[in-house]
Write an enzyme that holds these catalytic residues in place. Structure first.
Site, short mmCIF file in Angstrom:
data_model
loop_
_atom_site.label_atom_id
_atom_site.label_comp_id
_atom_site.label_asym_id
_atom_site.label_seq_id
_atom_site.Cartn_x
_atom_site.Cartn_y
_atom_site.Cartn_z
N CYS A 58 -5.85 -8.96 2.43
CA CYS A 58 -6.73 -8.28 1.46
C CYS A 58 -7.67 -7.31 2.18
O CYS A 58 -8.08 -7.54 3.33
CB CYS A 58 -7.58 -9.30 0.72
SG CYS A 58 -6.68 -10.35 -0.42
N GLU B 223 -10.78 -6.80 1.69
CA GLU B 223 -12.10 -7.37 2.01
C GLU B 223 -12.09 -8.08 3.36
O GLU B 223 -13.02 -7.97 4.15
CB GLU B 223 -12.52 -8.38 0.92
CG GLU B 223 -12.75 -7.76 -0.44
CD GLU B 223 -11.51 -7.73 -1.32
OE1 GLU B 223 -10.38 -7.58 -0.77
OE2 GLU B 223 -11.66 -7.83 -2.54
N1 THU Z 1 -5.89 -7.71 -2.86
C1 THU Z 1 -6.98 -7.33 -2.14
O1 THU Z 1 -6.88 -6.51 -1.22
N2 THU Z 1 -8.18 -7.87 -2.48
C2 THU Z 1 -8.40 -8.79 -3.47
O2 THU Z 1 -9.50 -9.30 -3.62
C3 THU Z 1 -7.27 -9.13 -4.36
C4 THU Z 1 -5.94 -8.68 -3.93
C5 THU Z 1 -4.60 -7.13 -2.51
C6 THU Z 1 -3.63 -8.12 -1.90
C7 THU Z 1 -2.31 -7.48 -2.26
O3 THU Z 1 -1.99 -6.52 -1.27
C8 THU Z 1 -2.57 -6.76 -3.57
O4 THU Z 1 -3.98 -6.63 -3.66
C9 THU Z 1 -2.04 -7.47 -4.80
O5 THU Z 1 -2.53 -8.75 -4.89
#
Ligand code: THU
Length: 140
Positions: A60, A62
């Site tokens: 993710c 974050e």
């Molecule tokens: N994702 C994030 O980068 N941050 C979040 O808080 C939720 C999900 C990304 C992970 C994945 O690459 C895509 O979003 C779909 O879940």
């Protein structure tokens, strides 16, 4: 972490950094791009989601931003700005909440959607009674 330190963070500038990072997201599988930027005691750092053909190893935005900051020497995160390709403001996932909690439960979490909607929380509202360093024996 004082309220004052959080209040000093320019959330508009931090959001601009997050938006710029989102443009570098590697999300060929979900097509859901996310950018994040953290304001820390060592400056501003950003990250984007980085997916993988094995799906489950995707990272993710974050956590990429937080790890980048910590690896550069930061030890406290005052605020995080998040932008995604969704219309509405998206909250950080549970795993990211736990990882961020380590570096200041009182941090400001701000998310902005493509439609301009903004949501703002304190991390401790998103992760109530979270597990942190002080819950380990022998830690301050
Ligand atoms: N994702 C994030 O980068 N941050 C979040 O808080 C939720 C999900 C990304 C992970 C994945 O690459 C895509 O979003 C779909 O879940």
């Amino acid at each position: 972490m004082s309220d004052r330190a959080s209040a000093a963070v320019d959330l508009d500038a931090l959001t601009a950094e997050a938006r710029s990072a989102r443009g570098r997201a590697y999300a060929p599988y979900s097509r859901f791009s996310v950018g994040a930027a953290v304001a820390t005691d060592a400056g501003v750092f950003s990250g984007a989601n980085v997916e993988n053909a094995s799906y489950g190893l995707s990272m993710c935005a974050e956590r990429v931003a937080a790890a980048s900051a910590i690896a550069a020497g930061a030890r406290q995160i005052q605020a995080i700005a998040i932008t995604s390709s969704a219309a509405r403001a998206t909250p950080p996932c549970g795993a990211c909440r736990q990882v961020l909690y380590e570096f200041n439960p009182g941090m400001t979490v701000m998310s902005q959607g493509m439609n301009g909607e903004r949501k703002e929380w304190r991390l401790s509202e998103l992760l109530v009674d979270g597990f942190g360093p002080s819950d380990l024996p022998g830690q301050p």
